[in-house]
Design a protein around this motif. Structure first.
Motif, PDB file in Angstrom:
ATOM      1  N   GLN A  37      77.097  69.298 -32.663  1.00 16.21           N
ATOM      2  CA  GLN A  37      77.481  70.781 -32.211  1.00 16.21           C
ATOM      3  C   GLN A  37      77.588  71.617 -33.393  1.00 16.21           C
ATOM      4  OE1 GLN A  37      79.275  70.678 -29.006  1.00 16.21           O
ATOM      5  NE2 GLN A  37      79.394  72.750 -29.487  1.00 16.21           N
ATOM      6  N   LEU A  38      76.896  72.777 -33.031  1.00 21.34           N
ATOM      7  CA  LEU A  38      76.878  73.786 -33.736  1.00 21.34           C
ATOM      8  C   LEU A  38      77.431  75.326 -33.271  1.00 21.34           C
ATOM      9  CD1 LEU A  38      75.946  75.046 -36.488  1.00 21.34           C
ATOM     10  CD2 LEU A  38      73.590  75.251 -35.486  1.00 21.34           C
ATOM     11  N   ASN A  39      78.564  75.615 -33.820  1.00 20.66           N
ATOM     12  CA  ASN A  39      79.340  76.559 -33.016  1.00 20.66           C
ATOM     13  C   ASN A  39      79.392  76.674 -31.518  1.00 20.66           C
ATOM     14  OD1 ASN A  39      79.429  78.216 -35.580  1.00 20.66           O
ATOM     15  ND2 ASN A  39      77.281  78.986 -35.162  1.00 20.66           N
ATOM     16  N   ASP A  40      78.670  77.194 -30.649  1.00 22.35           N
ATOM     17  CA  ASP A  40      78.885  77.246 -29.182  1.00 22.35           C
ATOM     18  C   ASP A  40      77.816  76.372 -28.701  1.00 22.35           C
ATOM     19  OD1 ASP A  40      77.082  79.238 -29.720  1.00 22.35           O
ATOM     20  OD2 ASP A  40      77.791  80.376 -27.782  1.00 22.35           O
ATOM     21  N   LYS A  41      77.013  75.729 -29.448  1.00 22.25           N
ATOM     22  CA  LYS A  41      75.650  75.103 -28.845  1.00 22.25           C
ATOM     23  C   LYS A  41      75.678  73.667 -29.346  1.00 22.25           C
ATOM     24  CE  LYS A  41      72.751  79.099 -29.441  1.00 22.25           C
ATOM     25  NZ  LYS A  41      73.395  79.738 -28.182  1.00 22.25           N
TER      26      LYS A  41
END
Length: 69
Positions: A37-41
């Motif tokens: 998970q990277l921020n909202d992605k």
């Protein structure tokens, strides 16, 4: 690549990546599948210890990428 919540397409894409890794990895090789998970992605990746894509066709393969909106 962006995918708009199409679970069937996402499943098929990930299954294809895993199937290719299984097919191309020699016995005793390593296959790694990750979901981060990277921020909202959410990012999925598959890597293996197989021989990789022949450099002569690597550019052609990248032209076939698909973006789903």
């Amino acid at each position: 690549m962006s995918i708009v919540r199409d679970p069937d397409w996402l499943f098929q894409a990930f299954a294809n990546l895993l199937a290719n890794a299984i097919k191309c990895t020699p016995v005793g090789g390593i296959i790694s599948a990750r979901c981060t998970q990277l921020n909202d992605k959410t990012c999925f990746s598959v890597s293996d210890s197989g021989p990789g894509i022949d450099p002569a066709i690597r550019i052609e393969c990248s032209k076939d990428s698909t973006v789903r909106n």
